[in-house]
Design a protein around this motif. Sequence first.
Motif, PDB file in Angstrom:
ATOM      1  N   ASP A  41      27.599-105.392 -39.151  1.00 15.31           N
ATOM      2  CA  ASP A  41      28.364-104.614 -40.123  1.00 15.31           C
ATOM      3  C   ASP A  41      27.500-104.159 -41.299  1.00 15.31           C
ATOM      4  N   ASP A  42      26.737-105.081 -41.880  1.00 14.19           N
ATOM      5  CA  ASP A  42      25.914-104.727 -43.034  1.00 14.19           C
ATOM      6  C   ASP A  42      24.807-103.749 -42.653  1.00 14.19           C
ATOM      7  N   VAL A  43      24.192-103.972 -41.500  1.00 15.21           N
ATOM      8  CA  VAL A  43      23.131-103.077 -41.056  1.00 15.21           C
ATOM      9  C   VAL A  43      23.678-101.669 -40.834  1.00 15.21           C
ATOM     10  N   ARG A  44      24.822-101.568 -40.209  1.00 18.24           N
ATOM     11  CA  ARG A  44      25.415-100.247 -39.949  1.00 18.24           C
ATOM     12  C   ARG A  44      25.856 -99.569 -41.234  1.00 18.24           C
ATOM     13  N   ALA A  45      26.391-100.349 -42.171  1.00 20.40           N
ATOM     14  CA  ALA A  45      26.787 -99.774 -43.460  1.00 20.40           C
ATOM     15  C   ALA A  45      25.565 -99.244 -44.199  1.00 20.40           C
ATOM     16  N   ALA A  46      24.489-100.023 -44.181  1.00 19.50           N
ATOM     17  CA  ALA A  46      23.243 -99.596 -44.827  1.00 19.50           C
ATOM     18  C   ALA A  46      22.688 -98.347 -44.157  1.00 19.50           C
ATOM     19  N   ALA A  47      22.717 -98.318 -42.822  1.00 18.71           N
ATOM     20  CA  ALA A  47      22.184 -97.182 -42.078  1.00 18.71           C
ATOM     21  C   ALA A  47      22.953 -95.908 -42.392  1.00 18.71           C
ATOM     22  N   ALA A  48      24.268 -96.015 -42.497  1.00 17.27           N
ATOM     23  CA  ALA A  48      25.079 -94.842 -42.800  1.00 17.27           C
ATOM     24  C   ALA A  48      24.734 -94.279 -44.181  1.00 17.27           C
ATOM     25  N   LEU A  49      24.556 -95.143 -45.160  1.00 20.41           N
ATOM     26  CA  LEU A  49      24.196 -94.692 -46.502  1.00 20.41           C
ATOM     27  C   LEU A  49      22.843 -93.976 -46.506  1.00 20.41           C
ATOM     28  N   LEU A  50      21.859 -94.586 -45.864  1.00 20.45           N
ATOM     29  CA  LEU A  50      20.500 -94.054 -45.911  1.00 20.45           C
ATOM     30  C   LEU A  50      20.345 -92.797 -45.059  1.00 20.45           C
ATOM     31  N   ALA A  51      20.956 -92.773 -43.883  1.00 20.79           N
ATOM     32  CA  ALA A  51      20.817 -91.626 -42.991  1.00 20.79           C
ATOM     33  C   ALA A  51      21.408 -90.369 -43.597  1.00 20.79           C
ATOM     34  N   ALA A  52      22.383 -90.529 -44.492  1.00 25.20           N
ATOM     35  CA  ALA A  52      23.034 -89.374 -45.106  1.00 25.20           C
ATOM     36  C   ALA A  52      22.308 -88.868 -46.345  1.00 25.20           C
ATOM     37  N   SER A  53      21.303 -89.567 -46.806  1.00 22.99           N
ATOM     38  CA  SER A  53      20.614 -89.197 -48.050  1.00 22.99           C
ATOM     39  C   SER A  53      19.488 -88.213 -47.785  1.00 22.99           C
TER      40      SER A  53
END
Length: 270
Positions: free
Chosen positions: A105-117
């Motif tokens: 969950d945390d890894v996917r949440a982090a990935a979503a934030l970073l991939a969109a930047s």
Amino acid sequence: MLDLFQGARLTPTQRRIAHCLVEHAAKAAYLSAAEVAELAGVSQPSVTRFAMALGYSGYPALRRELRALSSDAPSEPAGQNTIQRAVLAETEHLRRLADDLHRLDDVRAAAALLAASRPLPVLGLRAAAPLAGYFGYFASKVFPDVRVLDTGGTGLQDRLDQARAAGAGAMLAIVLPRYPRESVEAVREAKAAGFAVVAITDSAVSPIADTADVVLPAAVGTQLVFDLHTGPMAMAMVLLEAMCDAAPEAVQSRLEEFEASATRRNVFVV
């Protein structure tokens, strides 16, 4: 030991005590409250309040729990030299990391934030600078504007401001012991400027744990003169994999473009 601290709302002083216990895990179960206070640079009553914040009646009860954990730890095989033990300790760190990753969950949440930047700033100063560069090298193959921030000084805030003005919404911060003051301050400045911050650090009680939006802990090896960063490097690549999974079509297109360009320029031998 980290499991004892998970989910607890700790003050900065209490986080300092928790980090001290983690850092001295081998002997923590045999230290008095006064000795822990001296090591952490806090008062003895602060150690008592820390134990109570974790749900114990006082420090003696917490120490009994630490001793129980210590007695459950596997004994070291005989006949191994210092270097072998240090390397084997890294395998244990990776095993624990693998266990922690059973929930992503945390890894996917982090990935979503970073991939969109766009752009994507990646902060890593001092010991973390090589890891920031490593992550940035591979991330730039699939994301169009990755900016590695691996030098401090007065220009660091300028580069953060420029990334924000260009549209960046998130930042990856890699902050490892001994936790450069400049890194901690940069994370706070980034948060104040409106960035979402994903942190790769060594433990859930590191100095930036309360500031970051998502914390991805990975232990560092401390048995040699200088730290081993096997765990944080593995976590960085796990995070990048999750970022690629978040936008598979765009990633595939970028990779194909890179491979075509590399072939045309004869970049690699094979």
